[in-house]
Design an enzyme around this catalytic site. Structure first.
Site, PDB file in Angstrom:
ATOM      1  N   SER A 144       1.990   7.944   0.682  1.00  0.00           N
ATOM      2  CA  SER A 144       1.198   7.411   1.499  1.00  0.00           C
ATOM      3  C   SER A 144       0.265   8.412   1.821  1.00  0.00           C
ATOM      4  O   SER A 144      -0.443   9.065   0.867  1.00  0.00           O
ATOM      5  CB  SER A 144       2.685   6.715   2.497  1.00  0.00           C
ATOM      6  N   GLU A 237       0.105  -4.474  -1.716  1.00  0.00           N
ATOM      7  CA  GLU A 237      -1.027  -3.535  -0.946  1.00  0.00           C
ATOM      8  C   GLU A 237      -2.203  -3.679  -0.521  1.00  0.00           C
ATOM      9  O   GLU A 237      -3.029  -4.463  -1.327  1.00  0.00           O
ATOM     10  CB  GLU A 237      -0.784  -1.523  -1.847  1.00  0.00           C
ATOM     11  N   HIS A 267       3.746  -1.095  -0.098  1.00  0.00           N
ATOM     12  CA  HIS A 267       3.758  -0.076   0.661  1.00  0.00           C
ATOM     13  C   HIS A 267       4.287   0.673   0.722  1.00  0.00           C
ATOM     14  O   HIS A 267       5.211   0.460   1.216  1.00  0.00           O
ATOM     15  CB  HIS A 267       2.285  -0.199   1.079  1.00  0.00           C
TER      16      HIS A 267
END
Length: 296
Positions: A144, A237, A267
């Protein structure tokens, strides 16, 4: 969503964390509790190794070697996250690769703003070099926001003519702070992050800096000369199209890229690998990639 495991985990996530409500400090607690809820129980050797004022942790699975290092940057939208709540992922990367992980708790917004986190990540890499680890013995990995910071660190190193690491692994990186990919619309409701949360984190982190500054949005950087990359992304995502666009630009820039698109995944699905088979397989693939690259 066709994947039953992922659907069940997504429901738990949505019930466990208030992504659009509460202050940032409560959000950090929510993130930590959520991630720890999905953590596996492992026997890990964890040693504190601070980099100046930056908290650092050397994490080794059983029989892992420390002559090569995975430099890991955690996720959390630049406003949350820590080594503690990513310890499970670090342990699995160590176990699958056979090498130790060095993870840092870089400075978070709103207490600190861009580019403080980038500077911390850069300093941690230079610290490893200073302490006898050669660049060719390092893989940078991040998930991330940590994936973004991995790319930002590579760009900073290249532009400052510092020897680059052997490769980098980026899981669900944020590569474009404009968030203009069509998947922001088509994947709405399929992911646990929201456009509102992304925009709020962007505002807190950048605090007026340009959204297209390459160290914040690597997709706007000149990518020539970067080391090999592994990029993992889920098909559900919100950031999918941005990541695909970055991948295509990297390939056009003659960067060697191993790209993995995981069906029905949201995600940072690797964080939840204790409950999602695809998360286990993706983490295993990352470990194998790291082991292969460090053996060259």
């Amino acid at each position: 969503m066709n994947n039953k495991q992922a659907e069940e985990v997504l429901n738990v996530i949505n019930k466990s964390i208030s992504l659009s409500q509460g202050n940032i400090f409560q959000l950090r607690k929510d993130f930590e509790q959520l991630y720890l809820k999905f953590s596996s129980k492992h026997e890990l050797n964890v040693k504190i190794q601070n980099v100046s004022d930056i908290p650092g942790f050397k994490i080794c699975a059983e029989n892992a070697q420390d002559d090569h290092i995975i430099l890991f940057f955690h996720g959390g939208s630049f406003t949350a996250g820590s080594t503690k709540d990513h310890l499970d992922l670090c342990g699995k990367l160590s176990r699958e690769s056979g090498f130790c992980v060095f993870s840092i708790d870089y400075r978070l917004a709103p207490e600190h703003k861009f580019p403080d986190a980038v500077e911390d990540c850069l300093m941690s890499y230079l610290w490893l070099l200073k302490n006898g680890i050669e660049a060719s013995q390092i893989i940078i990995a991040g998930i991330s926001a940590g994936g973004t910071l991995a790319l930002s660190t590579l760009l900073s190193l290249r532009d400052n003519e510092v020897e680059l690491p052997r490769a980098a692994v980026c899981m669900s990186p944020l590569v474009d702070m404009l968030f203009e990919g069509h998947s922001m619309v088509t994947n709405k409701g399929k992911d646990w992050i929201t456009q509102e949360r992304l925009e709020k984190s962007r505002r807190i982190y950048l605090k007026g800096n340009s959204l297209t500054q390459p160290l914040a949005s690597p997709i706007y950087a000149d990518l020539h000369g970067l080391p090999p990359l592994m990029i993992q992304v889920g098909s559900h995502e919100l950031l999918l199209d941005d990541i695909i666009k970055f991948y295509e630009k990297a390939v056009d820039s003659n960067v060697e890229v191993t790209f993995e698109l995981w069906k029905d995944m949201f995600h940072s699905f690797q964080i939840f690998s204790s409950c999602i088979e695809e998360g286990q397989n993706a983490t295993r693939n990352a470990g194998k990639y790291i082991k292969h690259m460090l053996s060259l």
